[in-house]
Design a protein around this motif. Structure first.
Motif, PDB file in Angstrom:
ATOM      1  N   GLY A   1      51.220  28.882  22.326  1.00 25.99           N
ATOM      2  CA  GLY A   1      50.860  29.959  21.410  1.00 25.99           C
ATOM      3  C   GLY A   1      50.641  31.254  22.160  1.00 25.99           C
ATOM      4  O   GLY A   1      51.222  31.484  23.232  1.00 25.99           O
ATOM      5  N   GLY A   2      49.769  32.097  21.604  1.00 24.81           N
ATOM      6  CA  GLY A   2      49.523  33.389  22.216  1.00 24.81           C
ATOM      7  C   GLY A   2      48.958  33.293  23.614  1.00 24.81           C
ATOM      8  O   GLY A   2      49.293  34.101  24.497  1.00 24.81           O
ATOM      9  N   ASN A   3      48.092  32.303  23.853  1.00 25.99           N
ATOM     10  CA  ASN A   3      47.532  32.137  25.199  1.00 25.99           C
ATOM     11  C   ASN A   3      48.597  31.732  26.209  1.00 25.99           C
ATOM     12  O   ASN A   3      48.483  32.048  27.402  1.00 25.99           O
ATOM     13  N   THR A   4      49.623  31.026  25.737  1.00 23.58           N
ATOM     14  CA  THR A   4      50.727  30.650  26.634  1.00 23.58           C
ATOM     15  C   THR A   4      51.428  31.900  27.158  1.00 23.58           C
ATOM     16  O   THR A   4      51.756  31.995  28.352  1.00 23.58           O
ATOM     17  N   ILE A   5      51.648  32.860  26.264  1.00 26.57           N
ATOM     18  CA  ILE A   5      52.274  34.126  26.674  1.00 26.57           C
ATOM     19  C   ILE A   5      51.400  34.836  27.697  1.00 26.57           C
ATOM     20  O   ILE A   5      51.881  35.337  28.725  1.00 26.57           O
ATOM     21  N   THR A   6      50.088  34.865  27.429  1.00 31.88           N
ATOM     22  CA  THR A   6      49.161  35.532  28.350  1.00 31.88           C
ATOM     23  C   THR A   6      49.170  34.859  29.718  1.00 31.88           C
ATOM     24  O   THR A   6      49.161  35.534  30.763  1.00 31.88           O
TER      25      THR A   6
ATOM     26  N   PHE B   1      52.620  38.455  37.092  1.00 31.61           N
ATOM     27  CA  PHE B   1      52.167  39.699  37.723  1.00 31.61           C
ATOM     28  C   PHE B   1      50.911  39.504  38.580  1.00 31.61           C
ATOM     29  O   PHE B   1      50.252  40.481  38.949  1.00 31.61           O
ATOM     30  N   ASN B   2      50.582  38.240  38.883  1.00 29.45           N
ATOM     31  CA  ASN B   2      49.494  37.905  39.809  1.00 29.45           C
ATOM     32  C   ASN B   2      48.183  38.588  39.423  1.00 29.45           C
ATOM     33  O   ASN B   2      47.506  39.220  40.239  1.00 29.45           O
ATOM     34  N   THR B   3      47.822  38.443  38.169  1.00 32.51           N
ATOM     35  CA  THR B   3      46.611  39.105  37.686  1.00 32.51           C
ATOM     36  C   THR B   3      45.739  38.121  36.928  1.00 32.51           C
ATOM     37  O   THR B   3      46.154  36.979  36.649  1.00 32.51           O
TER      38      THR B   3
ATOM     39  N   TYR C   1      43.034  40.575  32.148  1.00 35.87           N
ATOM     40  CA  TYR C   1      43.886  41.771  32.253  1.00 35.87           C
ATOM     41  C   TYR C   1      45.253  41.520  31.610  1.00 35.87           C
ATOM     42  O   TYR C   1      45.830  42.415  30.977  1.00 35.87           O
ATOM     43  N   ALA C   2      45.762  40.306  31.784  1.00 38.12           N
ATOM     44  CA  ALA C   2      47.060  39.983  31.184  1.00 38.12           C
ATOM     45  C   ALA C   2      46.984  40.031  29.660  1.00 38.12           C
ATOM     46  O   ALA C   2      47.902  40.537  28.993  1.00 38.12           O
ATOM     47  N   ASN C   3      45.899  39.526  29.111  1.00 34.93           N
ATOM     48  CA  ASN C   3      45.755  39.517  27.647  1.00 34.93           C
ATOM     49  C   ASN C   3      45.596  40.934  27.107  1.00 34.93           C
ATOM     50  O   ASN C   3      46.152  41.272  26.055  1.00 34.93           O
ATOM     51  N   ARG C   4      44.855  41.751  27.815  1.00 33.44           N
ATOM     52  CA  ARG C   4      44.683  43.144  27.378  1.00 33.44           C
ATOM     53  C   ARG C   4      46.014  43.888  27.412  1.00 33.44           C
ATOM     54  O   ARG C   4      46.331  44.653  26.486  1.00 33.44           O
ATOM     55  N   ALA C   5      46.796  43.653  28.447  1.00 29.03           N
ATOM     56  CA  ALA C   5      48.110  44.294  28.530  1.00 29.03           C
ATOM     57  C   ALA C   5      49.020  43.819  27.400  1.00 29.03           C
ATOM     58  O   ALA C   5      49.767  44.611  26.801  1.00 29.03           O
ATOM     59  N   LYS C   6      48.980  42.539  27.116  1.00 31.01           N
ATOM     60  CA  LYS C   6      49.794  41.985  26.027  1.00 31.01           C
ATOM     61  C   LYS C   6      49.449  42.649  24.700  1.00 31.01           C
ATOM     62  O   LYS C   6      50.346  43.023  23.923  1.00 31.01           O
ATOM     63  N   GLU C   7      48.151  42.793  24.426  1.00 34.31           N
ATOM     64  CA  GLU C   7      47.732  43.347  23.143  1.00 34.31           C
ATOM     65  C   GLU C   7      47.984  44.849  23.047  1.00 34.31           C
ATOM     66  O   GLU C   7      48.314  45.348  21.966  1.00 34.31           O
ATOM     67  N   GLN C   8      47.843  45.575  24.145  1.00 31.70           N
ATOM     68  CA  GLN C   8      47.988  47.033  24.097  1.00 31.70           C
ATOM     69  C   GLN C   8      49.423  47.506  24.289  1.00 31.70           C
ATOM     70  O   GLN C   8      49.846  48.488  23.655  1.00 31.70           O
TER      71      GLN C   8
ATOM     72  N   GLN D   1      45.229  43.015  41.026  1.00 34.32           N
ATOM     73  CA  GLN D   1      45.763  41.806  41.652  1.00 34.32           C
ATOM     74  C   GLN D   1      44.657  40.790  41.968  1.00 34.32           C
ATOM     75  O   GLN D   1      43.533  41.157  42.343  1.00 34.32           O
ATOM     76  N   ASN D   2      45.004  39.519  41.839  1.00 38.44           N
ATOM     77  CA  ASN D   2      44.037  38.450  42.077  1.00 38.44           C
ATOM     78  C   ASN D   2      43.594  38.373  43.532  1.00 38.44           C
ATOM     79  O   ASN D   2      42.465  38.002  43.836  1.00 38.44           O
ATOM     80  N   ASN D   3      44.491  38.701  44.456  1.00 39.51           N
ATOM     81  CA  ASN D   3      44.181  38.547  45.881  1.00 39.51           C
ATOM     82  C   ASN D   3      43.524  39.788  46.482  1.00 39.51           C
ATOM     83  O   ASN D   3      43.364  39.883  47.701  1.00 39.51           O
ATOM     84  N   GLY D   4      43.148  40.737  45.640  1.00 38.25           N
ATOM     85  CA  GLY D   4      42.476  41.932  46.141  1.00 38.25           C
ATOM     86  C   GLY D   4      43.405  43.010  46.625  1.00 38.25           C
ATOM     87  O   GLY D   4      42.942  44.071  47.093  1.00 38.25           O
ATOM     88  N   ASP D   5      44.700  42.810  46.569  1.00 35.91           N
ATOM     89  CA  ASP D   5      45.647  43.832  46.983  1.00 35.91           C
ATOM     90  C   ASP D   5      45.611  45.023  46.028  1.00 35.91           C
ATOM     91  O   ASP D   5      44.960  44.997  44.988  1.00 35.91           O
ATOM     92  N   LYS D   6      46.348  46.033  46.351  1.00 37.99           N
ATOM     93  CA  LYS D   6      46.421  47.241  45.532  1.00 37.99           C
ATOM     94  C   LYS D   6      47.003  46.904  44.167  1.00 37.99           C
ATOM     95  O   LYS D   6      47.882  46.055  44.031  1.00 37.99           O
ATOM     96  N   ASP D   7      46.469  47.579  43.134  1.00 34.52           N
ATOM     97  CA  ASP D   7      46.953  47.368  41.775  1.00 34.52           C
ATOM     98  C   ASP D   7      48.466  47.562  41.706  1.00 34.52           C
ATOM     99  O   ASP D   7      49.037  48.401  42.414  1.00 34.52           O
ATOM    100  N   VAL D   8      49.085  46.763  40.837  1.00 33.15           N
ATOM    101  CA  VAL D   8      50.532  46.848  40.643  1.00 33.15           C
ATOM    102  C   VAL D   8      50.812  47.522  39.310  1.00 33.15           C
ATOM    103  O   VAL D   8      50.228  47.164  38.278  1.00 33.15           O
ATOM    104  N   GLU D   9      51.710  48.480  39.334  1.00 31.45           N
ATOM    105  CA  GLU D   9      52.098  49.182  38.107  1.00 31.45           C
ATOM    106  C   GLU D   9      53.514  48.762  37.727  1.00 31.45           C
ATOM    107  O   GLU D   9      54.428  48.789  38.557  1.00 31.45           O
ATOM    108  N   VAL D  10      53.681  48.340  36.469  1.00 30.96           N
ATOM    109  CA  VAL D  10      54.995  47.918  35.984  1.00 30.96           C
ATOM    110  C   VAL D  10      55.289  48.655  34.688  1.00 30.96           C
ATOM    111  O   VAL D  10      54.392  49.229  34.051  1.00 30.96           O
TER     112      VAL D  10
END
Length: 479
Positions: free
Chosen positions: A232-237, A244-246, A250-257, A276-285
């Motif tokens: 369902g929707g959580n599968t997409i999230t 995107f390693n997040t 954050y993934a759910n918020r991006a999906k909804e917005q 990013q989960n590993n503390g790296d710099k944010d990724v923009e897509v």
């Protein structure tokens, strides 16, 4: 229901929802809703009893504040998870005596089916009439008022669910202080969101929830098949988060917005930032990149449903597809399905004030099921809020025996809908004035089974207290 209100309880995978409705002309008027997000339910089953119970209690309080009524009785809807749809017939014979068909006879036919035991691990939760045959001569949808001499036969569908799922769901509602008036399955309830043309030609409803996608196929006026896939929707999230390693949040918020289900029509200029989960710099897509992930995941879900429909030999969907549920809010979801199938596609969003969200579709349809059965069985024959019922409260209630945990729900609903206030000191001229004879007692009834329900005999009935019986049964089972 009290005051002619119908209260539907929807214990879903991401939230508990309450919808309070009333019969309004040919539709439903929604007077209150409540919703509480909870982690107590997963994939249609109770995962954490206390969390689910708290979610129900909180949701009831919210709905009570909005509607300004007290809620103690609900129509519980159960998901399609681990459900079977079976078709059968049942007959009453009248031995040549002219008999006018009324709600009580229809009730008896449906109850005879409901008391059957189809297996030790399943419970019948919904019995719905497909059509009636009077005297083996003509077929009708509603036989009330027709005179029969020989027989009345119902062609009916049975929806049976996993007994454990049903017990846990019902027990949770009962422990939250609610009495269950009746239980219906989503598989039957979805029929109320279809047009007459769709349900006749052959249509598929897809309800995309948080953890499950339920679907049901209707043709020639009734339910034919139902199923569920564990996505369902959580599968997409989850796929977005992994891609995107997040974090899931954050993934759910991006999906909804920013989410768009159809890559070709996703906006070009929008950008999405993922910590990013590993503390790296944010990724923009780009929103296009996000849409690409969503489209692939949703397409896989649709194809799984098509595969299961194909295995069930369902290939005539001239009525098209109807998408609903929380994920139906996503932009482009209709465009994506239209790109896959050649039939028409529409997204169903309830039109009732205060509940114009597709996640409320199932609960509203449950209210409509309650009203439809009450009309069929002559429980509701009045306008809204009118309390002049034709019933003598002093009429004795005949106690029946039961074996199933589903005794006479129909009868309890009738008694609640027909109850009226009467003066305490009423004098009767004679004992004969106190009771009204049952006009159907003077003909011979023969139950004729031509059933697919494993030829099981009707269940024996034990003595039962119908007032609040579901709550007591559930408590007894778990004490």
């Amino acid at each position: 229901m009290k005051e002619q209100y119908y209260v539907a309880l929807d214990v879903g995978s991401s939230s508990v929802k309450i919808v309070i409705g009333e019969k309004f002309h040919d539709g439903v008027n929604i007077i209150g809703t409540g919703q509480t997000f909870t982690d107590g339910v997963s994939k249609g089953m109770i995962r954490d009893f206390d969390l689910a119970k708290s979610g129900i209690i909180d949701t009831v309080k919210k709905a009570e504040l909005i509607a300004n009524i007290d809620i103690d009785e609900v129509f519980l809807k159960v998901p399609i998870t681990n459900s079977d749809v079976i078709f059968t017939t049942e007959t009453l014979r009248f031995s040549g005596k002219d008999t006018e068909i009324d709600g009580e006879l229809i009730e008896e036919l449906l109850e005879n089916i409901r008391f059957k035991e189809i297996s030790t691990d399943q419970e019948i939760v919904t019995v719905f009439p497909v059509s009636f045959v009077v005297d083996d001569l003509h077929e009708v949808e509603d036989p009330k008022g027709i005179i029969a001499r020989e027989s009345l036969t119902v062609k009916a569908g049975i929806i049976a669910v996993d007994r454990t799922l049903f017990l846990n769901m019902g027990n949770c509602a009962a422990e939250a202080g609610l009495d269950i008036v009746d239980v219906t399955s989503d598989a039957y309830n979805y029929s109320h969101i279809l047009t007459e043309a769709e349900i006749e030609l052959g249509a598929v409803v897809m309800d995309i929830g948080a953890d499950l996608t339920q679907y049901a196929y209707y043709k020639d006026g009734s339910l034919k098949y139902a199923g569920v896939i564990p996505a369902g929707g959580n599968t997409i999230t989850e796929v977005i988060a992994r891609e995107f390693n997040t974090d899931f949040h954050y993934a759910n918020r991006a999906k909804e917005q920013y989410g768009h289900a159809f890559y070709e029509r996703a906006p070009e200029g929008e950008r999405v930032v993922f910590p990013q989960n590993n503390g790296d710099k944010d990724v923009e897509v780009s929103a296009k990149d996000l849409s690409d992930v969503i489209e692939v995941t949703l397409e896989d879900m649709f194809m799984e449903i098509f595969r299961e429909l194909g295995e069930a030999n369902i290939d005539d969907i001239s009525g098209g597809f109807v998408i609903t549920g929380g994920t139906a809010n996503m932009r482009g979801i209709r465009d994506l399905l239209l790109d896959i199938v050649s039939e028409k596609v529409r997204v169903h969003i309830p039109t009732q004030m205060g509940a114009r969200k597709p996640e409320f579709t199932s609960a509203i349809a449950t209210v409509e099921s309650g009203i439809r059965f009450d009309e069929l069985l002559d429980y509701v024959t009045i306008d809204n809020h009118e309390d002049d019922y034709d019933r003598d409260d002093n009429e004795p209630i005949v106690e029946e025996e039961k074996q199933s945990i589903f005794p006479s729900l129909f009868r309890e609903r009738k008694e609640k809908n027909q109850s009226v206030e009467v003066e305490e000191d009423v004098e009767y001229e004679s004992d004969d004035d106190r009771y009204e004879e049952d006009e159907h007692d003077d003909y011979e009834r023969e139950i004729v089974e031509t059933s697919d329900v494993k030829n099981a005999p009707p269940k024996e009935k034990e003595k039962s207290d119908f007032g609040g019986f579901m709550k007591k049964v559930f408590k007894n089972l778990f004490e």
